[in-house]
Enzyme design. Structure first.
Site, PDB file in Angstrom:
ATOM      1  N   GLU A  47       0.917  -1.307  -0.037  1.00  0.00           N
ATOM      2  CA  GLU A  47       0.039   0.046  -0.089  1.00  0.00           C
ATOM      3  C   GLU A  47       0.794   1.298   0.023  1.00  0.00           C
ATOM      4  O   GLU A  47       2.230   1.176   0.541  1.00  0.00           O
ATOM      5  CB  GLU A  47      -0.906  -0.057   1.248  1.00  0.00           C
ATOM      6  CG  GLU A  47      -1.806   1.104   1.258  1.00  0.00           C
ATOM      7  CD  GLU A  47      -2.974   1.129   2.389  1.00  0.00           C
ATOM      8  OE1 GLU A  47      -3.888   1.873   2.503  1.00  0.00           O
ATOM      9  OE2 GLU A  47      -2.846   0.013   3.307  1.00  0.00           O
ATOM     10  N   ASN A 194     -12.198  -1.590  -1.002  1.00  0.00           N
ATOM     11  CA  ASN A 194     -11.795  -2.070   0.112  1.00  0.00           C
ATOM     12  C   ASN A 194     -12.336  -1.637   1.545  1.00  0.00           C
ATOM     13  O   ASN A 194     -12.537  -0.513   1.826  1.00  0.00           O
ATOM     14  CB  ASN A 194     -10.258  -1.624   0.140  1.00  0.00           C
ATOM     15  CG  ASN A 194      -9.579  -1.774   1.549  1.00  0.00           C
ATOM     16  OD1 ASN A 194      -9.118  -2.961   1.803  1.00  0.00           O
ATOM     17  ND2 ASN A 194      -9.349  -0.924   2.604  1.00  0.00           N
ATOM     18  N   GLU A 195     -12.396  -2.680   2.255  1.00  0.00           N
ATOM     19  CA  GLU A 195     -13.169  -2.313   3.824  1.00  0.00           C
ATOM     20  C   GLU A 195     -14.126  -1.230   3.672  1.00  0.00           C
ATOM     21  O   GLU A 195     -14.319  -0.301   4.292  1.00  0.00           O
ATOM     22  CB  GLU A 195     -12.170  -1.751   4.647  1.00  0.00           C
ATOM     23  CG  GLU A 195     -11.053  -2.943   4.987  1.00  0.00           C
ATOM     24  CD  GLU A 195      -9.993  -2.507   6.254  1.00  0.00           C
ATOM     25  OE1 GLU A 195     -10.157  -1.449   6.772  1.00  0.00           O
ATOM     26  OE2 GLU A 195      -9.367  -3.234   6.602  1.00  0.00           O
ATOM     27  N   TYR A 260      -6.587  -8.892  11.542  1.00  0.00           N
ATOM     28  CA  TYR A 260      -5.565  -8.582  12.089  1.00  0.00           C
ATOM     29  C   TYR A 260      -5.222  -9.537  13.433  1.00  0.00           C
ATOM     30  O   TYR A 260      -6.172  -9.648  14.160  1.00  0.00           O
ATOM     31  CB  TYR A 260      -5.213  -7.275  12.170  1.00  0.00           C
ATOM     32  CG  TYR A 260      -4.886  -6.838  11.033  1.00  0.00           C
ATOM     33  CD1 TYR A 260      -3.447  -6.618  10.151  1.00  0.00           C
ATOM     34  CD2 TYR A 260      -5.817  -6.101  10.280  1.00  0.00           C
ATOM     35  CE1 TYR A 260      -3.309  -5.975   8.902  1.00  0.00           C
ATOM     36  CE2 TYR A 260      -5.458  -5.412   9.086  1.00  0.00           C
ATOM     37  CZ  TYR A 260      -4.324  -5.322   8.447  1.00  0.00           C
ATOM     38  OH  TYR A 260      -4.228  -4.858   7.083  1.00  0.00           O
ATOM     39  N   GLU A 316      -5.850  -9.265   3.846  1.00  0.00           N
ATOM     40  CA  GLU A 316      -5.225  -8.604   4.817  1.00  0.00           C
ATOM     41  C   GLU A 316      -5.212  -9.265   6.137  1.00  0.00           C
ATOM     42  O   GLU A 316      -6.176  -9.610   6.682  1.00  0.00           O
ATOM     43  CB  GLU A 316      -5.752  -7.123   5.099  1.00  0.00           C
ATOM     44  CG  GLU A 316      -5.493  -6.145   4.119  1.00  0.00           C
ATOM     45  CD  GLU A 316      -5.856  -4.643   4.444  1.00  0.00           C
ATOM     46  OE1 GLU A 316      -5.913  -4.357   5.666  1.00  0.00           O
ATOM     47  OE2 GLU A 316      -6.531  -4.106   3.701  1.00  0.00           O
ATOM     48  N   GLN A 365       2.458  -5.885   5.798  1.00  0.00           N
ATOM     49  CA  GLN A 365       2.540  -5.645   4.365  1.00  0.00           C
ATOM     50  C   GLN A 365       3.935  -6.090   3.805  1.00  0.00           C
ATOM     51  O   GLN A 365       4.811  -6.338   4.747  1.00  0.00           O
ATOM     52  CB  GLN A 365       2.038  -4.045   4.033  1.00  0.00           C
ATOM     53  CG  GLN A 365       0.567  -3.781   4.215  1.00  0.00           C
ATOM     54  CD  GLN A 365       0.372  -2.183   3.686  1.00  0.00           C
ATOM     55  OE1 GLN A 365       1.420  -1.697   3.261  1.00  0.00           O
ATOM     56  NE2 GLN A 365      -0.553  -1.675   4.275  1.00  0.00           N
TER      57      GLN A 365
END
Length: 511
Positions: A47, A194-195, A260, A316, A365
């Site tokens: 990103e 995204n999200e 996460y 992610e 990432q």
């Protein structure tokens, strides 16, 4: 009588030792391997965040850092050696503020933009679509582009697909050729937002599902369109999007999932280094939650897609800690220890085991951000413990998943318990590869492995470990964590005995 008592005690001790030795038992069935483990499970995420792109991947052609057309030579070589499979770009939250036409054409004429999501820094757009896709070709990775749904338009998304993939004579292909690229790139994967439940627009699942269908309808030429999926355990989001999208099954090929590993909580995520066993155990337990998430979301997807045509895309995932002291809090820079290596191995084992539904995964990432495989600082580069796990696990790419049955001892800490061992296995070109993680930071684990029906005659191994659970690699210092050879005895009568050191990740290969 005394001798008899001693003999009974000795037998009991021997029996107890034997039971302990057999407590960890793995049975693998190579002859039953059918499901392919997509190489894209071993994907990365890059990103526009901190030094993930600028300074991490791209330094420009005039930099005194050795480069290939502006791309860091050391990074290019490291990613090739790791066999990077797919790279997701440009975000993340950044994607829903990014307008792709700002990043094409002569670099001195590209408008600068402010990265409102990450640190409020201004960037010059010198790394755009052409640069990203050329970079993917250079390192041998599939590109995965996330289009702007939050602040973008359907026309903008449609034109982006046309610019990159079309071979017809059209305004977008002529624009591409004007910018120096005659032939289209091979861009298979497209994320539609995204999200969207959060930074991508704070949408409801009903609203997003309708929007996804609209965008996907007009993204002609996009082969594999991935809907913005749930945040962790938001099962209602999965239910709603699958229900609406599957009314037009040609529009959706994938559904994303974000989760996460946060050792403690969002307000205090814990430190990447200098942690204790409380932090270690919390990270391991929360990492294992990934298996439940995949199973429950997959069960919902199965109701609408029993043929498993739509892939679950975990684009992610990874450890998220507090930033390193003295660094920009918006850049999300954190160190990477043996804890990260084990977390990576456990997650990859889980993805392998669900290869019938999980078709891609992208750690967050790739460079200098969160659980990165590479860290850079000016001319220096560090390969992290997570890097070596990816390099080790590359043997699973496009191999066939081997069914297994694992009976694991418990790693118990302060009255709570989790399995001590995580594993997965695959077979490719006649070679059986078994990856194993010891989640216990202090205790080695002995494992007996049964391989019925196949007579393997040779064994070899690799290991990623360090002196302690806190070991990490840093700039200007000798690496504390690398991948080394690991001695494995030849299998005998279909059995193999392995001792896994504490806090280690191990690969065993048989042929």
């Amino acid at each position: 009588m005394k001798h008899l008592k001693f003999g009974v005690v000795a037998l009991l001790v021997l029996f107890s030792v034997k039971l302990m030795a057999q407590e960890n038992r793995l049975t693998v069935y190579p002859d039953e391997a059918k499901t392919k483990i997509n190489k894209e499970i071993y994907g990365q995420f890059a990103e526009h965040l901190g030094h993930g792109i600028y300074g991490g991947i791209y330094v420009g052609e005039n930099s005194d850092i050795p480069n290939i057309d502006g791309y860091r030579t050391d990074v290019v070589n490291a990613l090739k050696a790791m066999k990077v499979s797919v790279i997701r770009w440009p975000g993340g939250c950044f994607a829903d503020t990014y307008h792709w036409k700002d990043g094409i054409g002569p670099k001195d004429k590209r408008p600068s933009i402010v990265n409102v999501n990450w640190g409020g820094v201004t960037e010059d757009n010198s790394f755009g679509t052409n640069e990203f896709l050329d970079f993917c070709e250079l390192v041998g990775a599939e590109p995965y582009i996330s289009v702007n749904v939050g602040s973008g338009t359907v026309e903008e998304a449609s034109q982006w697909v046309e610019y990159t993939t079309s071979n017809n004579d059209s305004p977008m292909t002529r624009l591409r050729k004007k910018n120096g690229r005659q032939d289209p790139w091979l861009v298979k994967y497209w994320g539609v937002g995204n999200e969207s439940w959060g930074c991508g627009g704070n949408m409801t699942p009903d609203y997003y599902a309708d929007l996804f269908n609209r965008f996907s309808t007009y993204m002609w030429g996009a082969q594999y369109k991935i809907a913005s999926g749930p945040n962790s355990n938001d099962y209602n989001w999965t239910e709603t999007v699958m229900k609406k999208a599957m009314r037009h099954p040609n529009l959706i090929q994938g559904l994303s999932l974000h989760y996460y590993t946060i050792a403690h909580n969002w307000s205090n995520k814990g430190d990447a280094t200098g942690f204790n066993e409380d932090d270690w155990f919390a990270s391991m337990k929360k990492t294992l939650y990934m298996d439940e998430l995949i199973r429950r979301h997959s069960a919902i997807m199965d109701r609408y897609d029993p043929q498993k045509r739509v892939g679950l895309i975990v684009d992610e995932w990874g450890n998220w800690f507090n930033v390193e002291p003295g660094t920009n809090p918006g850049f999300l820079f954190q160190q990477n220890t043996m804890r990260d290596a084990v977390v990576a191995g456990v997650n990859l084992n889980i993805f392998n085991e669900h290869a019938d539904r999980v078709k891609m995964a992208n750690i967050a990432q790739m460079i200098n951000v969160l659980q990165a495989v590479i860290l850079t600082k000016d001319k220096q580069m560090v390969l992290t413990p997570t890097y070596y796990v990816y390099k080790m696990y590359s043997v699973h790419q496009d191999a066939r998943l081997v069914p297994m049955n694992l009976k694991s001892a418990s790693y118990t800490y302060k009255g709570d318990s989790i399995p001590a061992i995580s594993s997965s296995a695959s077979v490719k070109d006649g070679v059986l590869s078994i990856t194993l993680c010891n989640l216990d930071p202090e205790k080695a684990e002995s494992l007996e492995c049964d391989i019925p029906g196949v007579n393997y005659k040779e064994a070899s191994g690799k290991i990623v470990d360090g002196q302690s659970m806190e070991s990490y690699n840093d700039f200007g210092k000798k690496p504390e964590v690398t991948m080394k050879d690991f001695a494995v005895a030849k299998p005998k009568n279909g059995k193999l005995n392995i001792t896994l050191p504490a806090h280690s990740v191990v690969l065993v290969q048989l042929k």
